[in-house]
Design an enzyme around this catalytic site. Sequence first.
Site, PDB file in Angstrom:
ATOM      1  N   ALA A  53      10.041   8.729  35.850  1.00  0.00           N
ATOM      2  CA  ALA A  53       8.577   8.741  35.971  1.00  0.00           C
ATOM      3  C   ALA A  53       7.888   9.481  34.824  1.00  0.00           C
ATOM      4  O   ALA A  53       6.970   8.940  34.194  1.00  0.00           O
ATOM      5  CB  ALA A  53       8.180   9.329  37.323  1.00  0.00           C
ATOM      6  N   ARG A  93       5.441  -1.043  35.561  1.00  0.00           N
ATOM      7  CA  ARG A  93       6.183  -0.638  36.760  1.00  0.00           C
ATOM      8  C   ARG A  93       5.192   0.005  37.711  1.00  0.00           C
ATOM      9  O   ARG A  93       4.495   0.959  37.341  1.00  0.00           O
ATOM     10  CB  ARG A  93       7.326   0.323  36.422  1.00  0.00           C
ATOM     11  CG  ARG A  93       8.411  -0.297  35.552  1.00  0.00           C
ATOM     12  CD  ARG A  93       9.676   0.536  35.569  1.00  0.00           C
ATOM     13  NE  ARG A  93      10.355   0.459  36.854  1.00  0.00           N
ATOM     14  CZ  ARG A  93      11.375   1.246  37.202  1.00  0.00           C
ATOM     15  NH1 ARG A  93      11.803   2.178  36.369  1.00  0.00           N
ATOM     16  NH2 ARG A  93      11.960   1.116  38.382  1.00  0.00           N
ATOM     17  N   GLN A 197      22.301   5.119  37.895  1.00  0.00           N
ATOM     18  CA  GLN A 197      21.688   6.121  37.025  1.00  0.00           C
ATOM     19  C   GLN A 197      22.353   7.485  37.174  1.00  0.00           C
ATOM     20  O   GLN A 197      22.321   8.299  36.255  1.00  0.00           O
ATOM     21  CB  GLN A 197      20.185   6.241  37.324  1.00  0.00           C
ATOM     22  CG  GLN A 197      19.369   5.015  36.965  1.00  0.00           C
ATOM     23  CD  GLN A 197      19.155   4.108  38.165  1.00  0.00           C
ATOM     24  OE1 GLN A 197      20.005   4.018  39.044  1.00  0.00           O
ATOM     25  NE2 GLN A 197      18.017   3.435  38.195  1.00  0.00           N
ATOM     26  N   ASN A 248      10.678   8.146  45.729  1.00  0.00           N
ATOM     27  CA  ASN A 248      11.708   8.413  44.724  1.00  0.00           C
ATOM     28  C   ASN A 248      12.762   7.311  44.800  1.00  0.00           C
ATOM     29  O   ASN A 248      12.653   6.384  45.610  1.00  0.00           O
ATOM     30  CB  ASN A 248      12.333   9.792  44.952  1.00  0.00           C
ATOM     31  CG  ASN A 248      13.160  10.259  43.767  1.00  0.00           C
ATOM     32  OD1 ASN A 248      12.683  10.240  42.632  1.00  0.00           O
ATOM     33  ND2 ASN A 248      14.397  10.660  44.007  1.00  0.00           N
ATOM     34  N   LYS A 249      13.749   7.389  43.962  1.00  0.00           N
ATOM     35  CA  LYS A 249      14.787   6.366  43.879  1.00  0.00           C
ATOM     36  C   LYS A 249      15.348   6.045  45.261  1.00  0.00           C
ATOM     37  O   LYS A 249      15.570   6.943  46.075  1.00  0.00           O
ATOM     38  CB  LYS A 249      15.909   6.840  42.942  1.00  0.00           C
ATOM     39  CG  LYS A 249      17.010   5.826  42.728  1.00  0.00           C
ATOM     40  CD  LYS A 249      16.484   4.513  42.146  1.00  0.00           C
ATOM     41  CE  LYS A 249      15.767   4.720  40.827  1.00  0.00           C
ATOM     42  NZ  LYS A 249      15.193   3.461  40.301  1.00  0.00           N
ATOM     43  N   ARG A 410      -7.856  39.760  61.350  1.00  0.00           N
ATOM     44  CA  ARG A 410      -6.554  39.222  61.709  1.00  0.00           C
ATOM     45  C   ARG A 410      -6.265  37.881  61.046  1.00  0.00           C
ATOM     46  O   ARG A 410      -5.129  37.432  61.043  1.00  0.00           O
ATOM     47  CB  ARG A 410      -6.420  39.114  63.229  1.00  0.00           C
ATOM     48  CG  ARG A 410      -6.324  40.469  63.913  1.00  0.00           C
ATOM     49  CD  ARG A 410      -5.896  40.322  65.348  1.00  0.00           C
ATOM     50  NE  ARG A 410      -5.871  41.618  66.026  1.00  0.00           N
ATOM     51  CZ  ARG A 410      -5.518  41.790  67.302  1.00  0.00           C
ATOM     52  NH1 ARG A 410      -5.179  40.739  68.026  1.00  0.00           N
ATOM     53  NH2 ARG A 410      -5.523  42.980  67.841  1.00  0.00           N
ATOM     54  N   GLU A 447     -25.468  36.433  68.297  1.00  0.00           N
ATOM     55  CA  GLU A 447     -26.311  36.342  69.485  1.00  0.00           C
ATOM     56  C   GLU A 447     -27.425  37.379  69.449  1.00  0.00           C
ATOM     57  O   GLU A 447     -28.554  37.131  69.877  1.00  0.00           O
ATOM     58  CB  GLU A 447     -25.441  36.527  70.731  1.00  0.00           C
ATOM     59  CG  GLU A 447     -26.198  36.322  72.036  1.00  0.00           C
ATOM     60  CD  GLU A 447     -25.285  36.460  73.234  1.00  0.00           C
ATOM     61  OE1 GLU A 447     -25.812  36.453  74.358  1.00  0.00           O
ATOM     62  OE2 GLU A 447     -24.066  36.586  73.051  1.00  0.00           O
TER      63      GLU A 447
END
Length: 548
Positions: A53, A93, A197, A248-249, A410, A447
């Site tokens: 790639a 591709r 490959q 991926n491949k 927190r 409030e």
Amino acid sequence: MNRDEPGTPSLRWDRDAVVAVDQRALPREYRLLRLTTVDELIDAIRSLAIRGAPAIGLAGALGVALSARLHGSAGEEAAAAVTADADRLAAARPTAVNLEWGVRRALGRLADGPEAVLAEATAMLHEDTASNRVAARRAADLVLSLTARRPLRLLTHCNTGRLATAATGTALGAILELAGRGHVAEVLVDETRPLLQGSRLTAWELGEAGVPYRICADSAAAAAMAQGLVDCVLVGADRIAANGDVANKIGTYGLAVAAAHHGVPFVVVAPESTWDRSLPDGSGILLEERDPAEITHVGGVAVAPAGAGVLNPAFDVTPAGLITGTVSEQRTVTGHFATGPAAGAAGTTARSLSARIAGLLSAFPDHPEPGIVFRDLAGVYAEPGLLAELADAVAGHFGGVDRILAVEARGFLLGAAVSARTGLPLTLVRKPGKLPGPVHRVEYALEYGTDQLEVQKGAIAPGERVLCVDDVLATGGTLAAAAALVAACGARTAGMAVLVALAGLGGSERLSRHPLLVLHDVPEADPAVPAGHGGAGYADGIDRKATA
């Protein structure tokens, strides 16, 4: 021409041509191609003489430079011809996003003339080399943090070394980095059917670098994991969706499933240019289907009956939930939360976490004043390992995030845990007077009056995608103010996450314009609240008077 030394770029510009190692010939022959036309370059990409790639993205950029120099810079006709060549290059591709990225980036300099296009393309070569080195170091650090055994037994798929990039490599670059540190015992190299490959190219690169390896059949990888022969799997990527799904491949998905089953870390290494954040998930990735003869023939010899039907996808998609970590030159993302095809398992995990939070959440009526129900999260934070699991759930739920923003007080706990899990920077939002230097300030309604939140100027970069994290969602006033601070910095809120949301107070509705993850909802009719107190209440006292 003499054979390149290990580490020498396998793709470069030489006078008026693109010079590349012909990967079809390896390992039998080391042969260089000198490509002087766009048609020759397109053929080299389609036939896998140039592959990987990052490499095809760079080749695409060099192809635009080649076209610009061939057509010159005079007039609209020349510009139209170069643009047409660029379109053909980008379509050579379809799966790897780097190809179109490289073509479009180089084409963006066309108005400045052919030499500017060439300068951009060659700059990309240097950038890729530098980014690969950084990513390799980051990935090596991640692998060492995930594994206890030394030296390591690693497994990789396809080829992700200097043949697939400008130099160094991605996943294979990380393996070489680990080997250079003395941490590699052996690399298992998937042969990577049908075009081999792995056995042809990765084995060749490892041999050049002097790293011990053994080639294994693709179908043997799961058995190797079962036998304890693999400490970590490292692979590259051709396209990564916004949620972390990876194309991926072909065969990568199966490896990830086996790794998840056997508890083996599964790490993806790819440059930032491989991320396609226009795609929400991997279901939108177009997967290339290749010539049936790649399956039915080996070395030109038929190995299947004449006329046999063939399924020959070049790639598959691995869901983010199966990936332990994804590393680029800029970030390390860990703790993906399953989506898409793995959503069923993710839903089970989410329900389990919610149930655990419910069992650890305590209610204290009339604290800190009559009519208020104090819901205490101390038991959640005290449970060993639970905060890390909650951080994993948050980290993996959101893709395409650049920064974590945590709200006082927190919210700092969950925010810091998410930051640690993802490797993303953490920014703290505080009450007035607690941050030094210039600040952005937002006032929001309570409030009985108002309150304010602040963030330091420059703490969030313009354009960043920010995940806002807090512990409790009541009316939504605090998180709405946090989102306003993000906007004041010129960034955008990519999502919000809370441990607990209190039903009936309108917080989720108020924040409906933002993606919101709630790990546990406290219902209005809460069985933990004694009769006569109703279901409304607040968990930590910080936001208890915020109004919608």
